[in-house]
Scaffold this motif. Structure first.
Motif, PDB file in Angstrom:
ATOM      1  N   ILE A 146      67.178   4.444  24.405  1.00 50.28           N
ATOM      2  CA  ILE A 146      67.901   4.384  23.133  1.00 50.28           C
ATOM      3  C   ILE A 146      69.368   4.591  23.489  1.00 50.28           C
ATOM      4  CG2 ILE A 146      68.141   5.378  20.832  1.00 50.28           C
ATOM      5  CD1 ILE A 146      65.293   6.434  21.096  1.00 50.28           C
ATOM      6  N   VAL A 147      70.078   3.498  23.636  1.00 49.41           N
ATOM      7  CA  VAL A 147      71.471   3.581  24.095  1.00 49.41           C
ATOM      8  C   VAL A 147      72.306   4.353  23.081  1.00 49.41           C
ATOM      9  CG1 VAL A 147      73.502   2.261  24.784  1.00 49.41           C
ATOM     10  CG2 VAL A 147      71.201   1.426  25.348  1.00 49.41           C
ATOM     11  N   ASP A 148      72.111   4.047  21.810  1.00 51.25           N
ATOM     12  CA  ASP A 148      72.809   4.783  20.751  1.00 51.25           C
ATOM     13  C   ASP A 148      72.106   4.493  19.432  1.00 51.25           C
ATOM     14  OD1 ASP A 148      75.464   6.371  20.234  1.00 51.25           O
ATOM     15  OD2 ASP A 148      75.283   4.941  18.583  1.00 51.25           O
ATOM     16  N   ALA A 149      71.750   5.540  18.708  1.00 52.58           N
ATOM     17  CA  ALA A 149      71.103   5.384  17.407  1.00 52.58           C
ATOM     18  C   ALA A 149      71.725   6.377  16.435  1.00 52.58           C
ATOM     19  CB  ALA A 149      69.605   5.631  17.528  1.00 52.58           C
ATOM     20  N   ARG A 150      72.061   5.887  15.236  1.00 52.94           N
ATOM     21  CA  ARG A 150      72.674   6.757  14.218  1.00 52.94           C
ATOM     22  C   ARG A 150      72.079   6.414  12.860  1.00 52.94           C
ATOM     23  NH1 ARG A 150      77.488   9.180  16.280  1.00 52.94           N
ATOM     24  NH2 ARG A 150      77.940   8.380  18.375  1.00 52.94           N
ATOM     25  N   LEU A 170      75.957  25.312  19.534  1.00 59.39           N
ATOM     26  CA  LEU A 170      77.405  25.436  19.769  1.00 59.39           C
ATOM     27  C   LEU A 170      78.012  24.077  20.057  1.00 59.39           C
ATOM     28  CD1 LEU A 170      77.432  28.655  21.986  1.00 59.39           C
ATOM     29  CD2 LEU A 170      77.830  28.471  19.518  1.00 59.39           C
ATOM     30  N   ARG A 171      79.089  23.746  19.310  1.00 56.76           N
ATOM     31  CA  ARG A 171      79.833  22.501  19.487  1.00 56.76           C
ATOM     32  C   ARG A 171      78.872  21.299  19.619  1.00 56.76           C
ATOM     33  NH1 ARG A 171      81.921  25.437  23.542  1.00 56.76           N
ATOM     34  NH2 ARG A 171      81.579  23.764  25.046  1.00 56.76           N
ATOM     35  N   ALA A 172      77.933  21.228  18.699  1.00 54.76           N
ATOM     36  CA  ALA A 172      76.882  20.215  18.782  1.00 54.76           C
ATOM     37  C   ALA A 172      77.444  18.799  18.743  1.00 54.76           C
ATOM     38  CB  ALA A 172      75.885  20.429  17.646  1.00 54.76           C
ATOM     39  N   ARG A 173      78.334  18.507  17.796  1.00 56.67           N
ATOM     40  CA  ARG A 173      78.884  17.152  17.680  1.00 56.67           C
ATOM     41  C   ARG A 173      79.636  16.760  18.948  1.00 56.67           C
ATOM     42  NH1 ARG A 173      79.006  12.727  14.301  1.00 56.67           N
ATOM     43  NH2 ARG A 173      78.753  14.072  12.492  1.00 56.67           N
ATOM     44  N   GLU A 174      80.488  17.648  19.432  1.00 60.09           N
ATOM     45  CA  GLU A 174      81.278  17.357  20.625  1.00 60.09           C
ATOM     46  C   GLU A 174      80.381  17.063  21.822  1.00 60.09           C
ATOM     47  OE1 GLU A 174      84.337  19.703  23.639  1.00 60.09           O
ATOM     48  OE2 GLU A 174      83.983  20.480  21.613  1.00 60.09           O
ATOM     49  N   LYS A 175      79.344  17.864  21.985  1.00 61.55           N
ATOM     50  CA  LYS A 175      78.454  17.663  23.125  1.00 61.55           C
ATOM     51  C   LYS A 175      77.718  16.327  23.026  1.00 61.55           C
ATOM     52  CE  LYS A 175      77.799  22.584  24.055  1.00 61.55           C
ATOM     53  NZ  LYS A 175      76.863  23.737  24.031  1.00 61.55           N
ATOM     54  N   PHE A 176      77.339  15.968  21.814  1.00 57.97           N
ATOM     55  CA  PHE A 176      76.628  14.691  21.675  1.00 57.97           C
ATOM     56  C   PHE A 176      77.562  13.511  21.946  1.00 57.97           C
ATOM     57  CE2 PHE A 176      75.319  10.980  19.239  1.00 57.97           C
ATOM     58  CZ  PHE A 176      74.042  10.790  19.734  1.00 57.97           C
ATOM     59  N   GLU A 177      78.759  13.532  21.368  1.00 58.63           N
ATOM     60  CA  GLU A 177      79.666  12.399  21.498  1.00 58.63           C
ATOM     61  C   GLU A 177      80.116  12.187  22.944  1.00 58.63           C
ATOM     62  OE1 GLU A 177      80.018  10.262  19.354  1.00 58.63           O
ATOM     63  OE2 GLU A 177      79.452  11.239  17.470  1.00 58.63           O
ATOM     64  N   THR A 178      80.169  13.265  23.729  1.00 64.20           N
ATOM     65  CA  THR A 178      80.603  13.122  25.123  1.00 64.20           C
ATOM     66  C   THR A 178      79.434  12.882  26.078  1.00 64.20           C
ATOM     67  OG1 THR A 178      80.523  15.531  25.416  1.00 64.20           O
ATOM     68  CG2 THR A 178      82.639  14.556  24.764  1.00 64.20           C
ATOM     69  N   TYR A 179      78.220  12.929  25.551  1.00 60.49           N
ATOM     70  CA  TYR A 179      77.044  12.749  26.414  1.00 60.49           C
ATOM     71  C   TYR A 179      76.908  11.280  26.799  1.00 60.49           C
ATOM     72  CZ  TYR A 179      72.228  12.563  28.019  1.00 60.49           C
ATOM     73  OH  TYR A 179      71.096  12.352  28.765  1.00 60.49           O
ATOM     74  N   GLN A 180      76.664  11.037  28.088  1.00 59.45           N
ATOM     75  CA  GLN A 180      76.465   9.687  28.593  1.00 59.45           C
ATOM     76  C   GLN A 180      75.049   9.562  29.148  1.00 59.45           C
ATOM     77  OE1 GLN A 180      78.632   7.091  28.404  1.00 59.45           O
ATOM     78  NE2 GLN A 180      79.953   8.455  27.194  1.00 59.45           N
ATOM     79  N   LEU A 181      74.327   8.600  28.624  1.00 62.47           N
ATOM     80  CA  LEU A 181      72.970   8.354  29.092  1.00 62.47           C
ATOM     81  C   LEU A 181      73.019   7.676  30.457  1.00 62.47           C
ATOM     82  CD1 LEU A 181      69.976   8.571  28.193  1.00 62.47           C
ATOM     83  CD2 LEU A 181      70.203   6.249  27.279  1.00 62.47           C
ATOM     84  N   SER A 231      70.831   0.722  19.213  1.00 59.77           N
ATOM     85  CA  SER A 231      70.847  -0.203  20.345  1.00 59.77           C
ATOM     86  C   SER A 231      69.739   0.225  21.302  1.00 59.77           C
ATOM     87  CB  SER A 231      72.199  -0.172  21.058  1.00 59.77           C
ATOM     88  OG  SER A 231      73.238  -0.598  20.193  1.00 59.77           O
ATOM     89  N   LEU A 232      68.850  -0.701  21.632  1.00 65.58           N
ATOM     90  CA  LEU A 232      67.693  -0.390  22.455  1.00 65.58           C
ATOM     91  C   LEU A 232      67.663  -1.265  23.700  1.00 65.58           C
ATOM     92  CD1 LEU A 232      64.968  -0.328  19.632  1.00 65.58           C
ATOM     93  CD2 LEU A 232      66.320   1.602  20.485  1.00 65.58           C
ATOM     94  N   GLU A 233      67.137  -0.709  24.785  1.00 61.17           N
ATOM     95  CA  GLU A 233      66.927  -1.460  26.013  1.00 61.17           C
ATOM     96  C   GLU A 233      65.558  -1.090  26.587  1.00 61.17           C
ATOM     97  OE1 GLU A 233      70.051  -0.607  28.738  1.00 61.17           O
ATOM     98  OE2 GLU A 233      71.598  -1.627  27.559  1.00 61.17           O
ATOM     99  N   LEU A 234      64.845  -2.104  27.048  1.00 59.85           N
ATOM    100  CA  LEU A 234      63.558  -1.870  27.694  1.00 59.85           C
ATOM    101  C   LEU A 234      63.528  -2.635  29.003  1.00 59.85           C
ATOM    102  CD1 LEU A 234      60.614  -0.808  27.669  1.00 59.85           C
ATOM    103  CD2 LEU A 234      59.976  -2.918  26.482  1.00 59.85           C
ATOM    104  N   ASP A 235      63.337  -1.913  30.097  1.00 56.52           N
ATOM    105  CA  ASP A 235      63.191  -2.512  31.416  1.00 56.52           C
ATOM    106  C   ASP A 235      61.874  -2.021  32.005  1.00 56.52           C
ATOM    107  OD1 ASP A 235      65.832  -3.967  32.136  1.00 56.52           O
ATOM    108  OD2 ASP A 235      66.493  -2.053  31.301  1.00 56.52           O
ATOM    109  N   GLY A 236      60.838  -2.834  31.863  1.00 52.10           N
ATOM    110  CA  GLY A 236      59.530  -2.406  32.330  1.00 52.10           C
ATOM    111  C   GLY A 236      59.061  -1.193  31.557  1.00 52.10           C
TER     112      GLY A 236
END
Length: 561
Positions: free
Chosen positions: A494-498, A544-555, A484-489
């Motif tokens: 990259i809202v979410d890419a897998r 350390l806890r890479a998956r957990e940190k990514f899934e809880t990360y908010q852009l 999911s991509l967004e471009l504003d100016g």
């Protein structure tokens, strides 16, 4: 005005009331000269030297004293017939010709109305000169009728006279200026047509409307079309028609057989082609004030009602983008991609109405030079832009189904070189919406397909030192995924890419903006995983806890434009 011979009847008694009535006038070999009464609030410096001399009438300086109230003169001519040689010199325009015409005229001086009717006209014209040297047309023939409904010349000058004009004429002229075509494009400041060529056909017009029967063609060896900041020049033709079609009676075709396209700021053209065609259909009401801004018209209710069924079609059969670097001006700086050289082939078939758009554009380039995050690449690029809908009147486009393909990528860096003719990446826009405003806005859902990540690994290793095990983890084959991509100016998110490969997974949530970046990239190889944290110009790897940190990360939300 002077005539070698003239006869007619005049009513004497009305002269006492300052009324001149001429009838059954017959004049041969007429010379007509006219120049303005100078005004203090207008600068005539550039053209005054080209005004006609008039015997026994010196050009007086502007009179700034209050005008006395006097009864105006009223002049009326019925069935005035002129024939033989014709010579005219009006302000800074002069010319001559021969032929005949019948004239009716009514005029009241001191700012009163004027009406004119010229019929049974058959003229053979010689060159017309502006400022004594610039040729407007080389000569030709004009036949038919033309005139003005009553209007006040002082209040209606230039194109503002158009709502009072009528005519039905046949023309065959060698024109040195095609600027008159602007009258039929609404005199929009964003679209200017000019050049030189032969003008032939019938023009049927009345009080702002092009009427049925109009069929005018222009064959030009030098056809110029200016659209915003771009100049199209070359050999081509313009055809103007008005038919009995009720909804869109007007059709204007501009077709090039050979052309170049140059931006105002560039010295050389960026596009060359053998075939380009613009076709406009719409309302046959053509009167728009000179210099009107197209964007302003989009918000004018009366204009939108007249143009609600208008269409524009663009066809480009085969053109060469001789300088692909011009595309950099339309890419966000934060994308990290820059075209540095090469050529590409361009084709287009676009059909647009005020509230709909369809068609597409294809761009194909081989061996293009690119830079990605400072690294040099060579690659084949194919862009298939699908226009699946939208509202051009609101600058909104739907790009569902568009596709970008990168193939035969070769990366040359300071430490490693990757070359694999079979490597390819493809981005498919399953859903995309764009708003072509300032700034540009884009929201897209995409499907991704990459043969492997070796070029990406090379780019990674060339920019920063990383452990060998991380490179092995990132070397993934047969990748598929979505983003999911967004471009504003200039803010790309990259809202979410897998993406999933045969043994690994890569995911990203990141934002790129002028002066920095933020986000997190997750990578998994078998059971090993890690995240790469992006903060401004810095980045660091966390195991350390890479998956957990990514899934809880908010852009963070996009900054307001």
């Amino acid at each position: 005005m002077r005539a070698e011979a003239a006869s007619g009847a005049i009513s004497l008694l009305p002269l006492l009331a300052k009324r001149v009535h001429l009838s059954a006038l017959d004049a041969t070999d007429v010379t007509y000269r006219q120049r303005p009464r100078l005004r203090a609030d207008k600068d005539y410096t550039a053209i005054r030297g080209y005004f006609p001399p008039i015997a026994d009438r010196d050009m007086l300086p502007a009179d700034t004293s209050p005008r006395k109230h006097r009864r105006p003169w009223t002049v009326r001519i019925d069935d005035g017939r002129v024939s033989g040689q014709l010579s005219y010199w009006i302000y800074n325009l002069s010319g001559s010709g021969s032929g005949k015409a019948v004239v009716d005229l009514a005029y009241r001086s001191r700012g009163g109305p004027l009406s004119l009717d010229v019929r049974d006209m058959d003229l053979d014209l010689q060159p017309a000169l502006l400022n004594g040297a610039e040729e407007l047309f080389h000569g030709g023939k004009v036949a038919g009728s033309v005139g003005f409904e009553p209007f006040v010349p002082r209040e209606h000058k230039g194109v503002s006279m158009m709502p009072f004009l009528y005519g039905d004429i046949e023309v065959d002229l060698l024109a040195e200026s095609l600027g008159f075509i602007g009258l039929f494009t609404g005199n929009l400041s964003e679209l200017v047509v000019d050049g030189a060529g032969r003008v032939r056909g019938r023009l049927h017009y009345s009080l702002g409307y092009l009427l049925e029967g109009t069929d005018l063609s222009v064959k030009a060896t030098d056809l110029s079309v200016a659209i915003n900041d771009m100049q199209l020049r070359g050999q081509g033709a313009v055809d103007l028609r008005s038919s009995g079609v009720e909804v869109t009676p007007l059709a204007l075709d501009i077709a090039y057989e050979a052309l170049t396209v140059t931006r105002d700021a560039d010295a050389a053209p960026f596009l060359e082609g053998d075939s380009l065609q613009l076709t406009f259909t719409g309302s046959n009401y053509i009167v728009v004030e000179a210099g009107t801004d197209a964007n302003a018209l989009l918000h004018d209710d009366s204009y939108k009602r007249r143009r609600q069924h208008s269409t524009l079609q663009l066809l480009i059969d085969d053109a060469s983008l001789v300088d692909v670097t011009v595309l950099n001006d339309y890419l966000p700086e934060t994308a990290g991609v820059k075209l540095t050289g090469g050529t590409a082939q361009l084709q287009a078939d676009v059909f647009a109405g005020l509230q709909n758009m369809e068609g597409g554009l294809q761009l194909d380039g081989e061996g293009l030079a690119l830079q990605v995050e400072g690294q040099d690449l060579r690659a084949d690029l194919a862009v298939d832009l699908v226009l699946s809908g939208g509202a051009p009147g609101e600058l909104k486009l739907a790009l569902d189904g568009s596709r970008i393909t990168l193939d035969e990528v070769r990366v040359v860096g300071a430490e490693q070189t990757f070359e694999d003719q079979l490597w390819a990446a493809q981005v498919h826009f399953s859903e995309a919406r764009a708003h072509l405003g300032q700034p540009l806005h884009l929201r897209a859902e995409t499907d991704l397909r990459v043969s492997d990540t070796r070029p990406l690994v090379t780019l990674f290793n060339n920019q920063r030192r990383s452990p060998g095990w991380l490179s092995r983890m990132l070397t993934v084959t047969d990748i598929e995924g979505a983003a999911s991509l967004e471009l504003d100016g200039q803010h790309l998110r990259i809202v979410d890419a897998r993406m999933l490969g045969d043994k690994a997974e890569i995911a990203a949530r990141a934002g790129f903006y002028p002066g920095g970046r933020e986000g997190m990239i997750y990578a998994r190889y078998n059971k090993l995983d890690a995240v790469l944290k992006l903060e401004g110009e810095d980045s660091n790897i966390d195991l350390l806890r890479a998956r957990e940190k990514f899934e809880t990360y908010q852009l963070a939300p996009a900054a307001a434009p």
